[in-house]
Motif scaffolding. Structure first.
Motif, mmCIF file in Angstrom:
data_model
loop_
_atom_site.group_PDB
_atom_site.id
_atom_site.type_symbol
_atom_site.label_atom_id
_atom_site.label_comp_id
_atom_site.label_asym_id
_atom_site.label_seq_id
_atom_site.Cartn_x
_atom_site.Cartn_y
_atom_site.Cartn_z
ATOM 1 N N PHE A 315 1.016 12.191 -0.695
ATOM 2 C CA PHE A 315 2.051 11.921 0.294
ATOM 3 C C PHE A 315 1.438 11.705 1.681
ATOM 4 O O PHE A 315 1.854 10.815 2.435
ATOM 5 C CB PHE A 315 3.044 13.074 0.330
ATOM 6 N N LEU A 316 0.431 12.505 2.017
ATOM 7 C CA LEU A 316 -0.263 12.329 3.293
ATOM 8 C C LEU A 316 -0.926 10.957 3.354
ATOM 9 O O LEU A 316 -0.880 10.267 4.393
ATOM 10 C CB LEU A 316 -1.300 13.437 3.473
ATOM 11 N N ALA A 317 -1.542 10.541 2.236
ATOM 12 C CA ALA A 317 -2.182 9.216 2.205
ATOM 13 C C ALA A 317 -1.150 8.102 2.392
ATOM 14 O O ALA A 317 -1.401 7.118 3.100
ATOM 15 C CB ALA A 317 -2.930 9.040 0.886
ATOM 16 N N VAL A 318 0.021 8.247 1.766
ATOM 17 C CA VAL A 318 1.078 7.249 1.918
ATOM 18 C C VAL A 318 1.551 7.179 3.373
ATOM 19 O O VAL A 318 1.778 6.091 3.922
ATOM 20 C CB VAL A 318 2.245 7.564 0.963
ATOM 21 N N CYS A 319 1.698 8.344 4.010
ATOM 22 C CA CYS A 319 2.089 8.368 5.426
ATOM 23 C C CYS A 319 1.073 7.620 6.277
ATOM 24 O O CYS A 319 1.435 6.830 7.167
ATOM 25 C CB CYS A 319 2.217 9.806 5.914
ATOM 26 N N LEU A 323 1.518 3.931 8.434
ATOM 27 C CA LEU A 323 1.299 3.825 9.881
ATOM 28 C C LEU A 323 0.320 2.718 10.244
ATOM 29 O O LEU A 323 0.195 2.356 11.417
ATOM 30 C CB LEU A 323 0.773 5.163 10.415
ATOM 31 N N MET A 324 -0.369 2.192 9.244
ATOM 32 C CA MET A 324 -1.371 1.172 9.517
ATOM 33 C C MET A 324 -0.750 -0.070 10.168
ATOM 34 O O MET A 324 -1.292 -0.626 11.128
ATOM 35 C CB MET A 324 -2.084 0.779 8.224
ATOM 36 N N GLY A 325 0.415 -0.496 9.658
ATOM 37 C CA GLY A 325 1.068 -1.672 10.231
ATOM 38 C C GLY A 325 1.500 -1.451 11.671
ATOM 39 O O GLY A 325 1.373 -2.353 12.522
ATOM 40 N N LEU A 326 1.991 -0.257 11.976
ATOM 41 C CA LEU A 326 2.407 0.056 13.337
ATOM 42 C C LEU A 326 1.224 0.004 14.295
ATOM 43 O O LEU A 326 1.310 -0.546 15.405
ATOM 44 C CB LEU A 326 3.065 1.436 13.359
ATOM 45 N N LEU A 327 0.084 0.563 13.867
ATOM 46 C CA LEU A 327 -1.100 0.544 14.722
ATOM 47 C C LEU A 327 -1.667 -0.859 14.854
ATOM 48 O O LEU A 327 -2.195 -1.241 15.915
ATOM 49 C CB LEU A 327 -2.163 1.497 14.152
ATOM 50 N N VAL A 351 -15.182 -1.506 21.819
ATOM 51 C CA VAL A 351 -13.742 -1.693 21.587
ATOM 52 C C VAL A 351 -13.323 -0.949 20.323
ATOM 53 O O VAL A 351 -12.278 -0.284 20.282
ATOM 54 C CB VAL A 351 -13.411 -3.191 21.478
ATOM 55 N N PHE A 352 -14.146 -1.040 19.285
ATOM 56 C CA PHE A 352 -13.828 -0.362 18.020
ATOM 57 C C PHE A 352 -13.764 1.151 18.217
ATOM 58 O O PHE A 352 -12.817 1.812 17.772
ATOM 59 C CB PHE A 352 -14.889 -0.729 16.983
ATOM 60 N N VAL A 353 -14.761 1.718 18.886
ATOM 61 C CA VAL A 353 -14.800 3.172 19.090
ATOM 62 C C VAL A 353 -13.603 3.630 19.911
ATOM 63 O O VAL A 353 -12.993 4.671 19.631
ATOM 64 C CB VAL A 353 -16.125 3.581 19.777
ATOM 65 N N GLN A 354 -13.241 2.851 20.944
ATOM 66 C CA GLN A 354 -12.094 3.244 21.767
ATOM 67 C C GLN A 354 -10.820 3.353 20.935
ATOM 68 O O GLN A 354 -10.062 4.319 21.045
ATOM 69 C CB GLN A 354 -11.865 2.234 22.892
ATOM 70 N N HIS A 355 -10.590 2.371 20.068
ATOM 71 C CA HIS A 355 -9.354 2.370 19.284
ATOM 72 C C HIS A 355 -9.380 3.436 18.187
ATOM 73 O O HIS A 355 -8.344 4.045 17.882
ATOM 74 C CB HIS A 355 -9.114 0.980 18.698
ATOM 75 N N VAL A 356 -10.539 3.683 17.616
ATOM 76 C CA VAL A 356 -10.639 4.775 16.623
ATOM 77 C C VAL A 356 -10.388 6.120 17.296
ATOM 78 O O VAL A 356 -9.673 6.976 16.764
ATOM 79 C CB VAL A 356 -12.017 4.750 15.927
ATOM 80 N N LEU A 410 -7.317 14.312 10.950
ATOM 81 C CA LEU A 410 -8.353 13.364 11.346
ATOM 82 C C LEU A 410 -8.583 12.305 10.270
ATOM 83 O O LEU A 410 -8.779 11.118 10.569
ATOM 84 C CB LEU A 410 -9.653 14.108 11.643
ATOM 85 N N ALA A 411 -8.556 12.739 9.001
ATOM 86 C CA ALA A 411 -8.720 11.783 7.904
ATOM 87 C C ALA A 411 -7.559 10.795 7.866
ATOM 88 O O ALA A 411 -7.754 9.590 7.668
ATOM 89 C CB ALA A 411 -8.834 12.526 6.577
ATOM 90 N N ALA A 412 -6.343 11.307 8.064
ATOM 91 C CA ALA A 412 -5.175 10.419 8.070
ATOM 92 C C ALA A 412 -5.244 9.446 9.240
ATOM 93 O O ALA A 412 -4.922 8.256 9.098
ATOM 94 C CB ALA A 412 -3.894 11.253 8.152
ATOM 95 N N GLY A 413 -5.676 9.918 10.410
ATOM 96 C CA GLY A 413 -5.816 9.028 11.557
ATOM 97 C C GLY A 413 -6.851 7.943 11.316
ATOM 98 O O GLY A 413 -6.665 6.780 11.716
ATOM 99 N N LEU A 414 -7.950 8.320 10.627
ATOM 100 C CA LEU A 414 -8.991 7.337 10.338
ATOM 101 C C LEU A 414 -8.498 6.297 9.335
ATOM 102 O O LEU A 414 -8.737 5.092 9.494
ATOM 103 C CB LEU A 414 -10.227 8.051 9.802
ATOM 104 N N VAL A 415 -7.798 6.761 8.290
ATOM 105 C CA VAL A 415 -7.254 5.830 7.293
ATOM 106 C C VAL A 415 -6.259 4.876 7.930
ATOM 107 O O VAL A 415 -6.265 3.666 7.663
ATOM 108 C CB VAL A 415 -6.593 6.624 6.143
ATOM 109 N N ALA A 416 -5.393 5.419 8.788
ATOM 110 C CA ALA A 416 -4.363 4.585 9.413
ATOM 111 C C ALA A 416 -4.946 3.628 10.450
ATOM 112 O O ALA A 416 -4.436 2.505 10.621
ATOM 113 C CB ALA A 416 -3.303 5.473 10.060
#
Length: 436
Positions: A315-319, A323-327, A351-356, A410-416
Motif C-alpha cells: 500500500f505504501l508503494a502504491v501511494c 504521487l509520481m504524476g503529481l511531482l 538540478v537532480f539533487v535539488q529536486h530529490v 524516505l524510500a517512498a519519497g525516493l520512489v515518488a
C-alpha cells in the motif's frame, strides 16, 4: 554544497505549499498504514529477552510410548512429565532453571467476591531468567522454593484488582485454603506473546506466580494442555503425578557452550538411566532448543500479522507511485526556472539533487505525520486488546519503529520523486530561454 541544495529545495516547497501538502498527506497515509501493521508484527517477532535469549533453552525428552513418534512436528512431546521435570531440576549445571505450568486458582480478597485467577507455578529463577520487571518488591528466593514458603508475586492487573494498585508487598492474600504473603508486583512487562509457554494460545502473563513445590501440598492440577500415553498404578492425584502425562514446561539458562554441551550429556544420561527401569521405550532423543528457535518452531508470530505487514508495504508503494504524476507536473512546470539555472552554470546533477532533496524533505514531513497517525491507530488497537485480553500495552512504537517510519518515508519519497527529478534535470535550457 549540500546546504545550498537544501535551502533551494526548502524555498521551492514554500512557493507551492498546496502541492507539497498533497504529497505530505499521501506519504503520511502510506507510512501510517505500513508503520501500524509493521509495529504489530514487530511486537510478536522481536526478541523478548534481548541480550540473553541465546542462553535460554527449552528442554524436551522423547518420553512417548508406542511405535509411532509424538504427532508434534519435531516428533517430541512439547512438554515434560512431572517425574522428569522434578528430576531434571536437581542438576546443578544450569545457571538458572525452572519447571512451570499454568493453573487456575480461587482467590479470596480481603474485600469483594472470590475470583478465579490464572496462576503460574514456577521456581525463583523464573523472574531473573526472563528479566521480569517489578513495580514493587521482587520475586522469592530459592529457600522459599525448597520450603515451600507461602509467597506470591502478583501481576499489575491483579494488584490493581485486589489492592487498588498500592504497594502490597508484605500483605496477605488467601489463595484456595492458604494465606500467601505478597513478595512482589510485576511492573510493565512489554511482552505480546507468552513466550515462556508457547504450548497455549493465551498472550497474557498470569495473574499470580507461586512456588512450584506447592503442586503436591495443594494438589494443583494444570489448566493448560495435557498430553500422554500411559497411566499409573497409583490412584488419585499421586497417580497423575507418576503417570506419563506431559504437562510441564522446562527452561534452563546455560550461559556458555560448555554448559550447554554438559547439560545435553546430562539429559542423555538421564534418559538412558530411565530406560533401565522400562521407561522411554523409543530411541534416545533429547533436545535443547534456544528461545528464538523455539518461537520459530511453534509459529509464535501469527502468519496473519506477516501478511498484513506485506500488504501494508505494498500500500505504501502504491501511494508513492500515485504521487509520481503529481511531482512530475510540479517539477516540469518549473521549466523556465530550470532553464535559467542551467544557463547560469548549474549542472544536471545539481538540478537532480535539488529536486530529490525536495522530495525527501516532503517525505520526512509525511513520515512524521504518518508516525503520529500510526500512534493513534495503535492506541485504538491496544484499547481493543484491553477489552479482549485485559491488557492494553501489547503493541508499542519504539525506537525501531521510529527508524522504520523514517526509512519508509524516505524510500517512498525516493520512489515518488526519482523519475520526475530525472525528467526535470533533462529540461533543455535553450527552449525555455527563447520563451523568456
Amino acid at each position: 554544497m549540500l546546504g545550498y541544495q537544501l535551502r533551494t529545495a526548502a524555498k521551492s516547497l514554500r512557493r507551492d505549499p498546496g502541492h507539497a501538502g498533497l504529497v505530505v498527506l499521501g506519504i503520511a497515509l502510506g507510512v501510517a498504514v505500513a508503520t501500524l501493521f509493521s509495529a504489530i508484527h514487530h511486537a510478536f517477532a522481536r526478541d523478548p529477552v534481548p541480550g540473553k535469549s541465546g542462553s535460554l533453552y527449552y528442554v524436551r525428552l522423547d518420553s512417548w510410548g508406542g511405535d509411532k513418534p509424538h504427532p508434534h512436528r519435531s516428533g517430541l512431546p512439547p512438554q515434560l512429565t512431572f517425574r522428569d521435570a522434578t528430576a531434571l531440576q536437581r542438576s546443578d549445571i544450569p545457571a538458572r532453571q525452572s519447571a512451570m505450568f499454568k493453573a487456575t486458582l480461587n482467590v479470596f480478597p480481603e474485600a469483594g467476591q472470590p475470583r478465579r485467577q490464572t496462576a503460574r507455578l514456577c521456581s525463583a529463577d523464573f523472574f531473573a531468567m526472563f528479566d521480569v520487571p517489578f513495580e514493587y518488591g521482587a520475586g522469592w528466593d530459592r529457600k522459599a522454593d525448597a520450603g515451600p514458603e507461602p509467597v506470591v508475586v502478583l501481576s499489575r492487573e491483579a494488584n490493581e484488582r485486589f489492592f487498588g494498585g498500592a504497594d502490597s508487598v508484605g500483605r496477605r492474600l488467601r489463595i484456595e485454603e492458604r494465606e500467601f504473603r505478597v513478595a512482589g508486583v510485576v511492573g510493565r512487562w512489554p511482552v505480546s506473546i507468552k513466550f515462556y509457554d508457547l504450548t497455549q494460545g493465551a498472550p497474557s502473563p498470569e495473574d499470580l506466580f507461586l512456588p512450584f513445590n506447592f503442586v503436591r501440598p495443594m494438589q494443583i492440577r494444570t489448566s493448560g494442555n495435557t498430553d500422554g500415553w500411559g497411566g499409573s498404578a497409583a490412584p488419585g492425584f499421586e497417580g497423575f503425578l507418576a503417570s506419563e502425562s506431559t504437562w510441564l514446561q522446562m527452561w534452563v539458562e546455560l550461559p556458555t557452550e560448555e554448559r550447554a554441551r554438559a547439560y545435553k550429556s546430562f539429559l542423555d544420561a538421564y534418559v538412558l538411566d530411565q530406560k533401565k527401569t522400562g521407561r522411554f521405550p523409543r530411541p534416545l532423543h533429547t533436545r535443547l532448543t534456544p528461545l528464538l528457535e523455539w518461537m520459530d518452531e511453534q509459529n509464535a508470530v501469527p502468519p496473519e500479522t506477516t501478511a498484513m505487514m506485506a500488504v501494508s508495504l505494498l500500500f505504501l508503494a502504491v501511494c508513492a507511485l500515485n504521487l509520481m504524476g503529481l511531482l512530475m507536473a510540479k517539477f516540469l512546470s518549473r521549466g523556465a526556472e530550470i532553464g535559467v539555472r542551467r544557463a547560469l552554470g548549474a549542472r544536471r546533477l545539481d538540478v537532480f539533487v535539488q529536486h530529490v532533496l525536495e522530495c525527501e524533505l516532503v517525505a520526512l514531513a509525511g513520515g512524521a505525520l504518518g508516525f503520529g497517525l500510526a500512534a493513534l491507530g495503535l492506541f485504538g488497537v491496544n484499547s481493543l486488546a484491553k477489552a479482549i485480553v485485559l491488557r492494553g500495552d501489547l503493541f508499542r512504537l519504539d525506537l525501531a519503529m521510529a527508524g522504520f517510519a523514517a526509512a519508509a518515508a524516505l524510500a517512498a519519497g525516493l520512489v515518488a520523486g526519482l523519475y520526475p527529478a530525472l525528467r526535470a534535470c533533462r529540461v533543455p535550457p535553450a527552449a525555455h530561454l527563447k520563451l523568456q
